[in-house]
Design a protein around this motif. Structure first.
Motif, mmCIF file in Angstrom:
data_model
loop_
_atom_site.group_PDB
_atom_site.id
_atom_site.type_symbol
_atom_site.label_atom_id
_atom_site.label_comp_id
_atom_site.label_asym_id
_atom_site.label_seq_id
_atom_site.Cartn_x
_atom_site.Cartn_y
_atom_site.Cartn_z
ATOM 1 N N LEU A 219 38.230 29.999 52.609
ATOM 2 C CA LEU A 219 36.640 30.045 53.285
ATOM 3 C C LEU A 219 37.422 29.436 55.161
ATOM 4 C CD1 LEU A 219 34.873 29.585 50.140
ATOM 5 C CD2 LEU A 219 34.879 32.358 51.659
ATOM 6 N N ASP A 220 36.123 30.225 55.234
ATOM 7 C CA ASP A 220 36.417 29.034 56.572
ATOM 8 C C ASP A 220 34.580 28.443 56.919
ATOM 9 O OD1 ASP A 220 35.322 27.659 59.199
ATOM 10 O OD2 ASP A 220 35.882 29.638 60.409
ATOM 11 N N GLY A 221 34.384 27.091 56.155
ATOM 12 C CA GLY A 221 33.675 26.561 56.301
ATOM 13 C C GLY A 221 31.740 26.780 57.651
ATOM 14 N N ALA A 222 32.414 27.107 58.849
ATOM 15 C CA ALA A 222 32.200 27.308 59.742
ATOM 16 C C ALA A 222 30.945 27.920 60.295
ATOM 17 C CB ALA A 222 33.353 27.124 61.307
ATOM 18 N N ILE A 223 31.060 28.973 59.473
ATOM 19 C CA ILE A 223 30.034 29.910 58.886
ATOM 20 C C ILE A 223 28.300 29.723 58.514
ATOM 21 C CG2 ILE A 223 31.763 31.899 58.455
ATOM 22 C CD1 ILE A 223 30.516 31.798 56.207
ATOM 23 N N GLY A 224 28.672 28.031 58.518
ATOM 24 C CA GLY A 224 27.479 28.123 57.994
ATOM 25 C C GLY A 224 27.771 26.312 57.826
ATOM 26 N N GLY A 225 26.127 25.467 56.967
ATOM 27 C CA GLY A 225 26.729 24.626 56.477
ATOM 28 C C GLY A 225 26.804 23.949 54.942
ATOM 29 N N GLY A 226 26.453 23.277 54.490
ATOM 30 C CA GLY A 226 26.218 22.199 53.055
ATOM 31 C C GLY A 226 26.217 23.925 52.025
ATOM 32 N N GLN A 227 25.335 24.535 52.883
ATOM 33 C CA GLN A 227 25.132 25.702 51.397
ATOM 34 C C GLN A 227 26.026 26.443 51.330
ATOM 35 O OE1 GLN A 227 22.705 26.579 49.997
ATOM 36 N NE2 GLN A 227 23.016 28.137 48.877
ATOM 37 N N VAL A 228 27.224 26.821 52.511
ATOM 38 C CA VAL A 228 28.548 27.526 52.334
ATOM 39 C C VAL A 228 29.351 26.781 51.038
ATOM 40 C CG1 VAL A 228 30.505 28.318 53.381
ATOM 41 C CG2 VAL A 228 28.859 28.235 54.573
ATOM 42 N N LEU A 229 29.788 25.921 50.987
ATOM 43 C CA LEU A 229 30.124 24.812 50.011
ATOM 44 C C LEU A 229 29.928 25.318 48.885
ATOM 45 C CD1 LEU A 229 32.491 22.722 49.234
ATOM 46 C CD2 LEU A 229 30.827 21.369 50.114
ATOM 47 N N ARG A 230 28.724 24.846 48.257
ATOM 48 C CA ARG A 230 28.071 24.868 47.468
ATOM 49 C C ARG A 230 28.463 26.383 46.648
ATOM 50 N NH1 ARG A 230 24.208 21.688 50.575
ATOM 51 N NH2 ARG A 230 23.444 23.329 51.052
ATOM 52 N N SER A 231 27.476 27.051 47.624
ATOM 53 C CA SER A 231 28.342 28.704 46.827
ATOM 54 C C SER A 231 29.544 28.694 46.545
ATOM 55 C CB SER A 231 27.420 29.512 47.982
ATOM 56 O OG SER A 231 26.295 29.540 48.729
ATOM 57 N N ALA A 232 30.115 28.174 46.604
ATOM 58 C CA ALA A 232 31.594 28.628 46.807
ATOM 59 C C ALA A 232 31.857 28.009 45.870
ATOM 60 C CB ALA A 232 32.334 28.011 48.078
ATOM 61 N N LEU A 233 31.696 26.684 45.636
ATOM 62 C CA LEU A 233 31.678 26.156 44.220
ATOM 63 C C LEU A 233 31.001 26.654 42.710
ATOM 64 C CD1 LEU A 233 30.648 22.808 45.314
ATOM 65 C CD2 LEU A 233 33.395 23.440 44.495
ATOM 66 N N SER A 234 29.547 27.073 43.320
ATOM 67 C CA SER A 234 29.121 27.835 41.931
ATOM 68 C C SER A 234 30.049 29.198 41.287
ATOM 69 C CB SER A 234 27.317 28.740 42.546
ATOM 70 O OG SER A 234 26.798 27.193 42.732
ATOM 71 N N LEU A 235 30.358 30.051 42.248
ATOM 72 C CA LEU A 235 30.765 31.560 42.875
ATOM 73 C C LEU A 235 32.375 31.021 41.890
ATOM 74 C CD1 LEU A 235 29.895 32.988 45.758
ATOM 75 C CD2 LEU A 235 28.966 33.877 42.949
ATOM 76 N N SER A 236 33.301 30.003 42.431
ATOM 77 C CA SER A 236 34.126 29.311 41.552
ATOM 78 C C SER A 236 34.670 29.887 40.260
ATOM 79 C CB SER A 236 35.343 28.832 42.746
ATOM 80 O OG SER A 236 36.655 28.386 42.170
ATOM 81 N N THR A 237 33.654 28.018 39.674
ATOM 82 C CA THR A 237 33.326 27.789 38.303
ATOM 83 C C THR A 237 33.186 28.940 37.794
ATOM 84 O OG1 THR A 237 32.347 26.212 39.547
ATOM 85 C CG2 THR A 237 32.335 26.966 37.051
ATOM 86 N N LEU A 238 32.134 29.885 38.422
ATOM 87 C CA LEU A 238 31.600 31.243 37.888
ATOM 88 C C LEU A 238 32.224 32.461 37.386
ATOM 89 C CD1 LEU A 238 28.000 31.586 38.316
ATOM 90 C CD2 LEU A 238 28.949 31.345 35.528
#
Length: 340
Positions: free
Chosen positions: A8-27
């Motif tokens: 993932l390239d975090g430059a597409i957004g702010g902290g929301q990109v990381l938080r969404s990725a954490l949720s979706l990876s865990t799930l």
């Protein structure tokens, strides 16, 4: 299930990109690596609330993580099985408790047992949803989808001191699709000025501005006096209850910013949404996409596409086999439809 590492390239957004990725990876069980975390922000890399979100997500699923340090712009995350339990997380600053909760909650709805979370830090701070928004706007819609979640605000925490806390009880439960085409008629409204260690005239001026610009009657204007030790802090909250949805708009007092300007920020958000005829405003739209994807479908209307919405859609598409369509309605609102 594909366990290849997702880049993932975090430059597409702010902290929301990381938080969404954490949720979706865990799930999903899919590991990911992210670089350029918050690259376009004035303080790039991980802040304390992001560190807590990563560490908390790792703890609930025994993940292997690399790059967890303040200011880091690169991170790798390899999840394990999601476990319910009794968890306590301390951000150690005024970083947002609510954003950490929103990161963890989707995964804990699919845990092996109920969970109780207590998170300390900021509960009412700029650039994050206040605890009232989760209680009054977001969680009621999740419960309508079938989520068994309760949340309590234990103590207010304003920036920069923090010191607040929230608690949530989560029972694993499946989600059902939700469709939000329009909000319905306005049933009631309320403006609340939260004051902690701040002169009363600040709240008076904020509420007077609401009364003048939105023409809300005196009975819809309320002071909420908090303990001196919960401040200093000031927030203005506008709650609008409609037939199908409740929205909450907020603005926060800051040193050197006039009370009228604080009020105008919340008022402008509320007026834009009310005039659009869309079901939900931009923040609620962004925070409903992931639960809708987990439910296997859903739809909503919102005033317009935003950076957060666009980046959330991109991250969802990378992790899940979900079809997400965006179009403009005949009334000019943005319609987002999801189908697994």
């Amino acid at each position: 299930m594909n366990k290849d590492i997702l880049e993932l390239d975090g430059a597409i957004g702010g902290g929301q990109v990381l938080r969404s990725a954490l949720s979706l990876s865990t799930l999903s069980g899919r590991p990911f690596s992210i670089h350029n975390i918050r690259a376009k922000r004035s303080r790039p890399g991980l802040l304390r609330q992001h560190l807590t979100a990563v560490q908390a997500a790792a703890q609930i699923c025994s993940a292997e993580v690399q790059g967890v340090e303040l200011g880091s712009q690169q991170l790798s995350f390899k999840p394990g099985a999601i476990r319910g339990g009794d968890y306590h997380f301390a951000i150690g600053s005024a970083g947002s408790c609510t954003l950490v909760l929103q990161t963890l909650l989707p995964a804990l709805l699919r845990a092996d047992a109920p969970s109780r979370l207590q998170i300390s830090g900021g509960t009412h701070n700029p650039l994050a949803p206040p605890a009232d928004f989760l209680q009054l706007a977001w969680l009621p819609l999740l419960r309508r989808m079938g989520a068994q979640v309760d949340m309590q605000l234990l103590r207010h925490g304003f920036a920069p001191a923090g010191g607040g806390a929230i608690q949530a009880q989560i029972t694993p439960s499946p989600l059902q699709p939700l469709h939000l085409g329009e909000p319905g008629a306005v049933l009631r409204q309320q403006a609340r000025a939260l004051l902690a260690g701040v002169p009363g005239h600040v709240g008076e001026r904020e509420l007077a501005r609401v009364a003048r610009r939105l023409r809300w009657p005196q009975e819809d204007l309320q002071f909420a006096w908090l303990g001196q030790d919960e401040g200093p802090g000031n927030a203005l909250l506008l709650e609008i209850v409609c037939e199908r949805v409740t929205e909450v708009f907020s603005a926060f007092g800051q040193s050197g910013v006039r009370a009228e300007r604080v009020a105008d920020s919340a008022i402008d958000q509320a007026r834009e949404w009310l005039q659009s005829g869309a079901a939900v405003a931009e923040h609620l739209a962004d925070q409903l996409l992931l639960p809708m994807a987990l439910a296997g479908g859903g739809s909503l209307t919102t005033p317009r596409m935003t950076e957060h919405l666009e980046s959330s859609i991109q991250v969802l598409r990378k992790f899940l086999p979900v079809d997400i369509r965006a179009s403009i309605t005949d009334k000019g609102a943005l319609l987002i439809e999801l189908e697994a």
